[in-house]
Each structure stands twice: as C-alpha cells, then as structure tokens.
Design a protein around this motif. Structure first.
Motif, short mmCIF file in Angstrom:
data_model
loop_
_atom_site.label_atom_id
_atom_site.label_comp_id
_atom_site.label_asym_id
_atom_site.label_seq_id
_atom_site.Cartn_x
_atom_site.Cartn_y
_atom_site.Cartn_z
N ARG A 1 9.79 70.39 -23.13
CA ARG A 1 9.81 69.01 -22.62
C ARG A 1 11.24 68.54 -22.43
O ARG A 1 11.56 67.88 -21.44
CB ARG A 1 9.04 68.09 -23.57
CG ARG A 1 7.55 68.39 -23.62
CD ARG A 1 6.82 67.40 -24.51
NE ARG A 1 6.87 66.04 -23.99
CZ ARG A 1 6.07 65.59 -23.03
NH1 ARG A 1 5.18 66.38 -22.48
NH2 ARG A 1 6.18 64.35 -22.61
N GLU A 2 12.13 68.88 -23.38
CA GLU A 2 13.52 68.46 -23.26
C GLU A 2 14.20 69.15 -22.08
O GLU A 2 14.96 68.53 -21.32
CB GLU A 2 14.27 68.76 -24.58
CG GLU A 2 15.73 68.34 -24.60
CD GLU A 2 15.96 66.84 -24.41
OE1 GLU A 2 14.99 66.06 -24.50
OE2 GLU A 2 17.11 66.46 -24.13
N LYS B 1 13.13 67.53 -18.88
CA LYS B 1 13.71 66.19 -18.73
C LYS B 1 15.19 66.26 -18.34
O LYS B 1 15.65 65.54 -17.45
CB LYS B 1 13.54 65.44 -20.06
CG LYS B 1 13.69 63.96 -19.93
CD LYS B 1 13.20 63.26 -21.18
CE LYS B 1 13.43 61.77 -21.04
NZ LYS B 1 13.01 61.02 -22.20
#
Ligand code: FES
Length: 237
Positions: free
Chosen positions: A82-83, A86
């Motif tokens: 997810r990081e 992003k």
C-alpha cells in the motif's frame, strides 16, 4: 488448458498457466490498481501501481506482468504494498499539472480515481516540474504533455495496433516525454487523426479538439481543410 494452483491473499484459486497475477486476481474479484495496463494493447509494466508481494521474491513485483506458477503465493494489501503504491502515485502527481477543475477528463480521470482510492490528500514531494508546450496544431487532437503520466498506452495504440507510429517515448529520466519525431507538432508527422490515442489515454494529456477550436483555426488559416476521421471507440479496461 494447463491450470496452476495459486494463493492470493490467502484465497486458493486455480487459473490457466499462462495468466499473469493481475489476470488471476481479477478472476478472483481481488482488486489490484493499475494505470499503464491495457489488456492486449499495453502490457509493459511501466507505472508500478499494481505492485504486489510475492512470497520468495526479493522485491515487490508488478502484477500485470508477473506470470503465475504452481504454488505461487501473492499478497496484494500488505502495508509495504500500500505504501509503495501511494508513494508511486504521489511521485506521478508531483509532476502532473493539477488543473483538474478545468480538465476535460475531470470526474473521468484514472489518476483522480486512483488518488481517491489510495487516499492521497497531500503530495509530499516537491521539486522541478515540467513546463512543456501544448501541441494544438493538429486539426483533431490536442496534446498536453504536462498532464501525461508516461503510461505509454497511446504509443502502443499508435504503433502496435494502428501501425502508424506517429508518437514515441523520447528522452530519459525526468525528461522522458511522449512526443513525436524531433518534437514536431502532430500536424507535421504521419498522424492519421484516428483519435485512438485519445481513447486509451487515462488522463487529459490527449483530447479531442473542440469544434470551437477548429473554427478558430479555420478562421486563422482559411486554407486549412479539416479532416477528422473518428474511429470507433475501443474498450478501455
Ligand atoms: Fe502494472 Fe502499470 S499497471 S505496471
């Protein structure tokens, strides 16, 4: 057809052996975000929005180009995944002209949708931004490289599907742009005005010329004979 057994997010599924992880995830209704990917048109693994964790792999892998194999274990929603998505999106946005209110693709923009899905509210990265000229000399297509996300869909469509090759990726690193040979306007290269590049663009970097803009062009140049061949739309996955 040869099948393989794999696990995605602890869900065991059986898929054809020639699938990618993205295809397998879609078959199992597991969402993996994509930006550059366009089935059968652009499968180049350029944007890295679709990264996933693959057990045993040293780094995150792009699901759209990673082949499945027997016993593969994939995780699509770990904190690292997810990081990474992003940060990648924020980096793309850091050099994107953010005039969404006046953009023709507002509310129909894949970049906007990704920013919403990934909860991107601030862009942490600031630095040099591109300020490239808009090419609006073509009778049909307006090209704004400041909105381009370098997904290469338009290049694949123009070159591999339409067999025209009017646009190409030029330069390298921060200077990378999708442009024409010698940076000429589209009107001076063998563009056939089919408009298919517009159909596959995920953002507002390529758009159809408004009728009013054509009128202004015609008034400015009475010799201009506008020929716009509007080809049937292709489905954008
Ligand atoms: Fe997989 Fe762009 S969608 S790398």
């Amino acid at each position: 057809m040869q099948m393989v057994n794999i696990t995605i997010d602890n869900c065991k599924i059986q898929v054809p052996a020639n699938y990618t992880v993205l295809e397998a995830a879609r078959q199992a209704n597991i969402d993996i975000p994509t930006l550059c990917f366009l089935k059968d048109i652009n499968e180049v693994g350029a944007c890295r929005m679709c990264v996933v964790e693959v057990k045993g792999a040293r780094s995150l892998q792009a699901a759209c180009v990673y082949p499945v194999s027997e016993g593969l274990e994939v995780y699509t929603q770990t904190p690292a995944v997810r990081e990474a998505r992003k940060v990648t999106l924020e980096l793309i946005l850091s050099n994107h002209e953010k005039k969404c209110l006046t953009c023709v693709r507002s509310e129909n923009c894949e970049l906007q949708r990704l920013a919403k899905d990934l909860n991107v509210k601030d862009i942490r990265f600031e630095g040099e931004t591109s300020n490239l000229p808009i090419d609006d000399l073509s009778p049909s297509v307006v090209r704004d490289p400041n909105k381009c996300v370098l997904c290469r869909r338009c290049v694949s469509m123009c070159k591999n599907i339409q067999s025209v090759g009017a646009i190409e990726v030029t330069e390298r690193g921060f200077r990378t742009t999708v442009s024409t040979a010698f940076n000429k306007p589209l009107s001076e290269v063998p563009c056939v005005n089919c408009g298919q590049c517009i159909n596959v663009c995920p953002v507002g970097a390529l758009r159809e010329k408004d009728d009013i803009e054509k009128v202004w062009d015609a008034l400015a140049n009475p010799e201009l004979h506008v020929l716009v061949q509007t080809a049937p739309a292709v489905r954008v996955a």
